[in-house]
Design an enzyme around this catalytic site. Structure first.
Site, mmCIF file in Angstrom:
data_model
loop_
_atom_site.group_PDB
_atom_site.id
_atom_site.type_symbol
_atom_site.label_atom_id
_atom_site.label_comp_id
_atom_site.label_asym_id
_atom_site.label_seq_id
_atom_site.Cartn_x
_atom_site.Cartn_y
_atom_site.Cartn_z
ATOM 1 N N HIS A 149 40.429 55.858 43.131
ATOM 2 C CA HIS A 149 39.792 55.828 41.805
ATOM 3 C C HIS A 149 39.099 57.171 41.618
ATOM 4 O O HIS A 149 38.225 57.517 42.426
ATOM 5 C CB HIS A 149 38.757 54.707 41.735
ATOM 6 C CG HIS A 149 39.332 53.344 42.002
ATOM 7 N ND1 HIS A 149 39.668 52.476 40.997
ATOM 8 C CD2 HIS A 149 39.657 52.719 43.167
ATOM 9 C CE1 HIS A 149 40.166 51.364 41.529
ATOM 10 N NE2 HIS A 149 40.173 51.486 42.842
ATOM 11 N N HIS B 261 45.025 45.405 41.425
ATOM 12 C CA HIS B 261 44.237 45.010 42.582
ATOM 13 C C HIS B 261 44.361 43.491 42.696
ATOM 14 O O HIS B 261 44.107 42.765 41.718
ATOM 15 C CB HIS B 261 42.763 45.363 42.384
ATOM 16 C CG HIS B 261 42.426 46.813 42.545
ATOM 17 N ND1 HIS B 261 43.062 47.815 41.871
ATOM 18 C CD2 HIS B 261 41.489 47.420 43.336
ATOM 19 C CE1 HIS B 261 42.533 48.977 42.227
ATOM 20 N NE2 HIS B 261 41.581 48.768 43.116
ATOM 21 N N GLU C 90 42.090 41.412 47.365
ATOM 22 C CA GLU C 90 41.031 42.189 48.030
ATOM 23 C C GLU C 90 39.945 41.173 48.398
ATOM 24 O O GLU C 90 39.791 40.841 49.568
ATOM 25 C CB GLU C 90 40.495 43.285 47.096
ATOM 26 C CG GLU C 90 39.388 44.135 47.730
ATOM 27 C CD GLU C 90 38.753 45.132 46.748
ATOM 28 O OE1 GLU C 90 38.895 44.964 45.523
ATOM 29 O OE2 GLU C 90 38.074 46.077 47.232
ATOM 30 N N ASP D 218 40.673 54.641 48.283
ATOM 31 C CA ASP D 218 39.968 53.792 47.296
ATOM 32 C C ASP D 218 38.852 54.574 46.595
ATOM 33 O O ASP D 218 39.079 55.123 45.517
ATOM 34 C CB ASP D 218 39.440 52.513 47.975
ATOM 35 C CG ASP D 218 39.263 51.353 47.011
ATOM 36 O OD1 ASP D 218 39.674 51.477 45.832
ATOM 37 O OD2 ASP D 218 38.718 50.313 47.420
ATOM 38 N N ASP D 219 37.666 54.597 47.188
ATOM 39 C CA ASP D 219 36.508 55.293 46.595
ATOM 40 C C ASP D 219 35.868 56.149 47.687
ATOM 41 O O ASP D 219 34.804 55.816 48.228
ATOM 42 C CB ASP D 219 35.502 54.255 46.070
ATOM 43 C CG ASP D 219 36.126 53.360 45.011
ATOM 44 O OD1 ASP D 219 36.323 53.829 43.883
ATOM 45 O OD2 ASP D 219 36.447 52.197 45.332
#
Ligand code: ADE
Ligand code: ZN
Length: 347
Positions: free
Chosen positions: A16, A194, A197, A275-276
């Site tokens: 992201h 997504h 998760e 991801d982040d």
């Protein structure tokens, strides 16, 4: 192992862009845009990165974005990601962005996409990194809001390779967005989501059946359902797995408990991603290195993961073949003799 984790050319398919916002840049843009932050310093902000689940992360993630205001801000954010990605062996990136998190604050859609796009073009010229954008809808917002966003994106269709679904998963199943995804497919975009998760395997089934996803983002909870595992394997649906994220958001207790090795053992097309990364302790090479170390993966598994990343990428056949050939060279040459994966232009 760490050297190989960084050196192997790879595609990053689950990052992201707003999750690459490092505290130093958050503070710099807050100052430039004269936005007050509720943290006294970079260190104080970093100390707040203690998460108990996805929701506890999302609160901080959305708050930090509030300092992103101008096209230049979005360009600088993406530039910073590409500079780091290059050091981690990334040669191709498919990057999520969350337009609703910006348009809801009064930032125009075109400000966001023009800023990101200028960095996409420049990183291809400077670093030889190819990239595409994946526009995510916030699943805790309404389907109507997603439709408004989809329509804002239509003039920029060429810059966007796929639409996705992110934010708070539990209670916001893929079925909520079936109509929107049908429209996105009709517009020629691919779809990802997504799923699995924090949410149950049923959400992965819905993503496949109702949203017709080409890849599942995370999908770690798929392993709870043997029929789902068989389907993912038989249909060769890739999973974009994010090991350090799963630890930070307590999807797994420790990296040693991570199911990545089981996924590979089941012959799923698992890929490793960040991801982040500004929030979760590492970029994609760091994720490769950490999970290989924790699970005692052999070097050949790292090559498989890099190969899977190109198999799963939204690129045409000649481009895929070229990347796979580049990986084959890198994985057979001795580390000392191998050239850095991404260097095109040292200037
Ligand atoms: N948005 C940013 N990171 C996310 C994640 N790990 N899950 C869902 N939404 C997100
Ligand atoms: Zn994600």
């Amino acid at each position: 192992m760490r050297a190989a984790a960084f050196r192997l050319p790879k595609a990053e398919l689950h990052v992201h862009i707003e999750g690459t916002f490092e505290p130093e840049l958050i503070f710099a843009l807050a100052e430039r845009n004269r936005v007050a932050l509720p943290y006294a310093s970079v260190d104080a902000l970093r100390r707040a990165y203690q998460f108990t689940d996805l929701q506890s992360f999302l609160g901080l993630y959305y708050a930090a974005m509030n300092v992103l205001r101008t096209e230049r801000d979005f360009a600088e954010l993406a530039h910073a990601y590409f500079a780091r990605a290059r050091e981690q062996g990334v040669v191709h990136a498919e990057i999520f962005f969350d337009p609703q998190a910006h348009t809801a604050r009064g930032v125009a859609f075109e400000t966001v996409i023009d800023g990101l796009w200028s960095a996409v073009r420049e990183s291809e010229q400077r670093y030889g990194i190819t990239s595409k954008l994946i526009m995510c809808f916030l699943r805790d917002q309404s389907a109507e809001s997603a439709l408004v966003t989809l329509e804002q994106a239509l003039p920029y269709g060429e810059r966007i390779v796929a639409v996705g679904l992110d934010s708070a998963e539990v209670g916001n199943p893929p079925s909520k967005f079936q109509r929107i995804f049908e429209r996105a497919l009709a517009e020629g975009w691919k779809t990802v989501a997504h799923a699995g998760e924090e949410g149950p395997p049923a959400y992965v089934w819905e993503a496949l059946d109702l949203l017709q996803v080409s890849r599942v983002d995370h999908g770690v909870r798929s392993l709870e359902d043997p029929r789902l595992v068989a389907r993912l394997r038989d249909e060769r649906i890739p999973l974009t797995v994010c090991p350090l994220s799963n630890v930070k958001l307590r999807v797994v207790d420790t990296l040693r408990d991570h199911p990545l090795a089981r996924m590979l053992g089941e012959r799923l097309i698992a890929t490793v991603n960040s991801d982040d990364p500004a929030y979760f302790g590492g970029y994609v090479g760091d994720n490769f290195a950490a999970v290989a170390d924790a699970l005692d993966l052999p070097p050949s598994a790292l090559v498989t993961l890099a190969r899977n990343s190109f198999e799963a990428a939204f690129v045409d056949a000649p481009t895929r073949a070229a990347y796979l050939a580049r990986l084959a060279v890198a994985s057979t040459s001795a580390p000392a003799a191998a050239s850095p994966a991404t260097v095109v232009d040292e200037a």
